[in-house]
Design a protein around this motif. Structure first.
Motif, PDB file in Angstrom:
ATOM      1  N   ALA A 293      -6.520  -7.951 -13.188  1.00 25.50           N
ATOM      2  CA  ALA A 293      -6.206  -7.335 -11.718  1.00 25.50           C
ATOM      3  C   ALA A 293      -7.074  -7.235 -11.252  1.00 25.50           C
ATOM      4  CB  ALA A 293      -5.665  -5.808 -12.486  1.00 25.50           C
TER       5      ALA A 293
ATOM      6  N   ASP B 255      -3.785 -17.747  -0.613  1.00 25.35           N
ATOM      7  CA  ASP B 255      -2.149 -18.067  -0.935  1.00 25.35           C
ATOM      8  C   ASP B 255      -2.253 -17.218  -2.258  1.00 25.35           C
ATOM      9  OD1 ASP B 255       0.472 -19.190  -0.892  1.00 25.35           O
ATOM     10  OD2 ASP B 255      -0.734 -20.002  -2.494  1.00 25.35           O
TER      11      ASP B 255
ATOM     12  N   HIS C 156      -0.347 -14.222  -3.879  1.00 21.91           N
ATOM     13  CA  HIS C 156       0.970 -14.389  -4.663  1.00 21.91           C
ATOM     14  C   HIS C 156       0.629 -13.678  -6.159  1.00 21.91           C
ATOM     15  CE1 HIS C 156       3.417 -17.173  -3.140  1.00 21.91           C
ATOM     16  NE2 HIS C 156       2.870 -17.813  -2.218  1.00 21.91           N
ATOM     17  N   TRP C 157      -0.263 -13.419  -6.263  1.00 22.73           N
ATOM     18  CA  TRP C 157      -0.523 -13.059  -7.696  1.00 22.73           C
ATOM     19  C   TRP C 157      -0.417 -11.421  -7.750  1.00 22.73           C
ATOM     20  CZ3 TRP C 157       0.077 -13.393 -12.574  1.00 22.73           C
ATOM     21  CH2 TRP C 157      -0.052 -15.044 -13.015  1.00 22.73           C
TER      22      TRP C 157
ATOM     23  N   LEU D 250       1.401  -9.836  -5.245  1.00 19.74           N
ATOM     24  CA  LEU D 250       3.117  -9.676  -5.296  1.00 19.74           C
ATOM     25  C   LEU D 250       2.901  -9.576  -7.180  1.00 19.74           C
ATOM     26  CD1 LEU D 250       4.205 -12.240  -2.624  1.00 19.74           C
ATOM     27  CD2 LEU D 250       3.852  -9.458  -2.009  1.00 19.74           C
ATOM     28  N   ARG D 251       2.650  -9.942  -7.904  1.00 20.34           N
ATOM     29  CA  ARG D 251       3.643 -10.974  -9.050  1.00 20.34           C
ATOM     30  C   ARG D 251       2.764  -9.365  -9.849  1.00 20.34           C
ATOM     31  NH1 ARG D 251       4.348 -14.926  -7.250  1.00 20.34           N
ATOM     32  NH2 ARG D 251       5.748 -16.304  -7.825  1.00 20.34           N
ATOM     33  N   LEU D 252       1.428  -8.948  -9.580  1.00 20.73           N
ATOM     34  CA  LEU D 252       1.340  -8.002 -10.513  1.00 20.73           C
ATOM     35  C   LEU D 252       1.447  -6.552 -10.089  1.00 20.73           C
ATOM     36  CD1 LEU D 252      -2.583  -9.467 -11.609  1.00 20.73           C
ATOM     37  CD2 LEU D 252      -0.831  -9.487 -12.709  1.00 20.73           C
TER      38      LEU D 252
ATOM     39  N   ASP E 133       4.100  -6.229  -8.287  1.00 23.06           N
ATOM     40  CA  ASP E 133       5.699  -5.992  -8.112  1.00 23.06           C
ATOM     41  C   ASP E 133       6.160  -6.537  -9.366  1.00 23.06           C
ATOM     42  OD1 ASP E 133       8.267  -5.134  -7.430  1.00 23.06           O
ATOM     43  OD2 ASP E 133       8.466  -6.407  -5.861  1.00 23.06           O
ATOM     44  N   GLY E 134       5.630  -5.755 -10.592  1.00 19.86           N
ATOM     45  CA  GLY E 134       5.536  -6.827 -11.569  1.00 19.86           C
ATOM     46  C   GLY E 134       5.896  -5.926 -12.780  1.00 19.86           C
ATOM     47  N   THR E 135       5.269  -4.703 -13.376  1.00 22.71           N
ATOM     48  CA  THR E 135       5.945  -4.283 -14.761  1.00 22.71           C
ATOM     49  C   THR E 135       4.836  -3.326 -13.939  1.00 22.71           C
ATOM     50  OG1 THR E 135       3.298  -5.045 -16.424  1.00 22.71           O
ATOM     51  CG2 THR E 135       6.159  -5.916 -16.827  1.00 22.71           C
TER      52      THR E 135
ATOM     53  N   SER F   3       1.236  -3.360 -15.348  1.00 23.56           N
ATOM     54  CA  SER F   3       0.886  -4.309 -13.925  1.00 23.56           C
ATOM     55  C   SER F   3       0.359  -3.506 -13.171  1.00 23.56           C
ATOM     56  CB  SER F   3       1.556  -5.994 -14.388  1.00 23.56           C
ATOM     57  OG  SER F   3       2.037  -5.644 -13.433  1.00 23.56           O
TER      58      SER F   3
ATOM     59  N   GLU G 200       3.658  -4.758   0.725  1.00 27.84           N
ATOM     60  CA  GLU G 200       5.216  -6.582   0.153  1.00 27.84           C
ATOM     61  C   GLU G 200       4.661  -5.985  -1.425  1.00 27.84           C
ATOM     62  OE1 GLU G 200       4.530 -10.816   1.304  1.00 27.84           O
ATOM     63  OE2 GLU G 200       6.893 -10.606  -0.015  1.00 27.84           O
TER      64      GLU G 200
END
Lengths: 235, 96, 320
Positions: free
Chosen positions: A83, A126, A130-131, A133-135, A137-139, A142, A188
């Protein structure tokens, strides 16, 4: 003037590339080994071009003392967890992309490099977005780690917008665009734009003046040791 | 063990240059289509091998079965009249 | 062009005929269980070797003595990750899952090449790995480009093409050291002294003791015996060492006119077996680092999975 600017931009790229190189063999998933190395290699290529505009690339990389490096403190921050690395990437790649886009549009000494680098940094951005967003809005875990990393690195971001002599860009516009883009990505990603100071004399932000954070000295010691142990040798 | 890395498998197709079709290059794992595309770019075009990339969930591919090989493909083998070399044309006839 | 097998032939006869005719076996073809198991074992071991093999070289990325060397080394270590991925992808066509294979690596149930259990002590080791270890690997791998299993053969074609730079950069690195200062030359010689014998062990036990060789040759997974490949490697290396201005640490090494090959001294198979058994200098460290990377990355992989589930239908990149 060009030399000062080439060193500042070159040191940013060199130092961040080194930090990303430290991930080799430690990435959270094999595909990410390849991605992080791609980014590190792009940055190293940029660094070599920029340092060569200021002198001999190896002399500059390996024989300068810590106080002579003018990279921003953000780029030298240790990798931390994934992170932290992504937060650092987000802050820096958005900045670098905007910076190179402006330089590429001009006709100064950095325009040719910027024209090539702007494509590379678009991809770095990019990747970071993208990461993020995933971290974000992941768990739950994260999200917590990502917010923590963003907060921790925030105070190193102000320095990015301090005008560098010889770099002909609109710094105020750069800062504004950066805030909009980073803010949009964080929203986002369900993350919060940190509210603390973006760096001042009491917190951080003197890398361009050659004042660095403690881990940077150790990083340089590792990077320069072999080269310095064999004065005058070629490799 | 977590089951966290049950990232689905994606098949990667790369167009090596304009004018050619996409060709199967291999596969990779990714959590979603966008990451799959990014990973494919990093993994399969490190040396300038592509100008365009497709990723397809491996599970979405329907393949002919090797057991059906004969009924599927052999009937085409005895139709040589589909190939131009089947026909004899007198020498000297052009543009044919 | 195609093999003629009667329509009534058993799947086994179809398989045997295809192998005999040098045709490729493809994923959905019938194949003997033992053929499948052998391939899974070999391809997985090969993939693991690429991944573990990143470590000894990555050990020097942060200390590379010039920016040019640093870029080369980073690109090379990155290639190894890529090669591991190509190979896991080939293994997965046989019905195994990468996660399952990584599990077996992490728990020590599947092996990787023992050579990576030796430490990289100096910068010259990066050169020695490129020249000798990659050189031995290429000698082993070139025949695998014609292996009977299609996906493995195709992965090897790609890998061999990409690896051609790996060996050359190692040789060039050693040459610069050998022709450099006295200290650099000594560093290069020391590295070659340490890596020579382990490189010869990379070809595996002598033919008469090789457990899997016979069947693998019959299936055309393997094309040459261990000893044949080892001899080929020695013959290639001797003149290369001379050009480098370095010696190979084997007093018995000499040209044998009659055989048309170089004779070389006995290999210490006790050392080989000890390292294989897990008692090499770095076995524990290599596995520990790999496990740690995987475990520390679990939350990241979980996050991406969770995100994908939440946004399953939301995203669609540009349509082809």
């Amino acid at each position: 003037m060009t030399r000062t600017a080439a060193l500042a931009l070159g040191d940013d790229a060199l130092v961040l590339s080194h930090r990303l190189g430290e991930w080799a063999g430690h990435a959270p998933v094999l595909e990410e080994e390849v991605a992080l190395a791609n980014i590190a290699l792009d940055l190293l290529g940029q660094a070599r071009t920029l340092l060569s505009m200021a002198g001999d690339e190896d002399e500059l990389a390996y024989l300068r003392e810590e106080r002579a490096f003018t990279n921003t403190q953000l780029t030298e921050q240790p990798n931390g967890d994934f992170a932290h690395t992504i937060a650092r990437q987000l802050y820096f790649s958005v900045y670098q992309h905007l910076l190179y886009a402006q330089l590429a549009a001009g006709n100064g000494p950095f325009a040719p490099l910027a024209a090539k680098a702007v494509k590379e940094t678009a991809y770095h951005r990019d990747h970071a977005e993208h990461w993020t967003l995933r971290l974000g809005d992941g768990t739950e875990e994260s999200h917590r780690r990502m917010q923590h990393a963003l907060d921790a690195l925030w105070r190193y971001t102000g320095e990015l917008f301090e005008p560098v002599e010889g770099v002909a860009v609109d710094w105020a516009a750069l800062r504004e665009d950066w805030l909009t883009l980073v803010g949009g990505t964080l929203r986002e990603a369900t993350l919060t734009l940190p509210q603390g100071p973006q760096g001042d004399a009491w917190t951080a932000g003197a890398g361009r003046q050659g004042i660095h954070t403690e881990p940077f000295g150790r990083m340089l010691a590792e990077m320069q040791h072999l080269h310095r142990s064999h004065p005058g040798a070629s490799w | 063990m977590t089951s966290s890395t049950d990232w689905p498998l994606w098949e990667v197709f790369v167009r090596s240059r304009r004018g050619l079709s996409h060709t199967h290059a291999g596969s990779l794992h990714a959590p979603d289509a966008r990451m799959a595309l990014r990973n494919a770019r990093d993994l399969y075009t490190r040396r300038n091998e592509g100008v365009s990339v497709w990723v397809v969930p491996s599970a979405a591919i329907t393949a002919s079965s090797p057991d059906e090989k004969d009924p599927f493909f052999e009937p085409a083998a005895d139709k040589p009249y589909r190939h131009p070399t089947f026909y004899e044309i007198p020498e000297g006839v052009k543009h044919l | 062009m195609t093999t003629t097998v009667p329509h009534t032939a058993t799947p086994e006869a179809v398989f045997d005929a295809a192998v005999a005719a040098d045709e490729r076996i493809e994923p959905r073809d019938w194949m003997p269980d033992a053929y499948r198991a052998t391939l899974v074992r070999q391809i997985a071991q090969h993939a693991h070797s690429e991944i573990i093999g990143m470590q000894p070289e990555a050990n020097w990325i942060t200390r590379a003595p010039s920016l040019r060397r640093k870029a080369i080394l980073m690109a090379k270590v990155q290639d190894e990750a890529g090669h591991g991925l190509y190979l896991y992808s080939a293994a997965e066509t046989l019905g195994v899952d990468r996660e399952e294979l990584l599990d077996k690596l992490h728990s020590g149930r599947q092996r990787y090449s023992s050579i990576f259990n030796y430490p990289t002590l100096t910068w010259a080791d990066v050169g020695a790995i490129g020249w000798l270890v990659d050189g031995a690997a290429i000698t082993n791998q070139v025949p695998l480009c014609r292996c009977s299993y299609g996906p493995y053969a195709r992965a090897m074609v790609r890998i061999c093409k990409e690896e051609s730079f790996h060996q050359r950069q190692g040789y060039e690195l050693l040459l610069a050291l050998s022709r450099g200062t006295e200290a650099q030359h000594a560093m290069a010689q020391d590295a070659v002294n340490r890596w020579w014998w382990p490189s010869l062990m990379m070809f595996g036990p002598p033919d008469e003791q090789s457990a899997h060789s016979g069947q693998s040759m019959a299936w055309k997974i393997k094309r040459h015996s261990n000893d044949e490949l080892r001899q080929r490697f020695v013959d290639i290396c001797v003149p290369q060492a001379e050009s480098l201005g370095l010696t190979l640490p084997d007093p018995a090494l000499r040209w044998n006119e009659e055989r048309g090959h170089y004779d070389f001294g006995p290999i210490d198979w006790d050392e080989f077996n000890e390292v294989l058994r897990g008692n090499g200098p770095c076995n524990a460290e290599r596995l520990a680092q790999r496990r740690a990377a995987h475990e520390n990355g679990a939350w990241v992989r979980d996050a991406a999975t969770a995100y994908a589930a939440k946004h399953a239908t939301a995203h669609q990149e540009d349509r082809a």
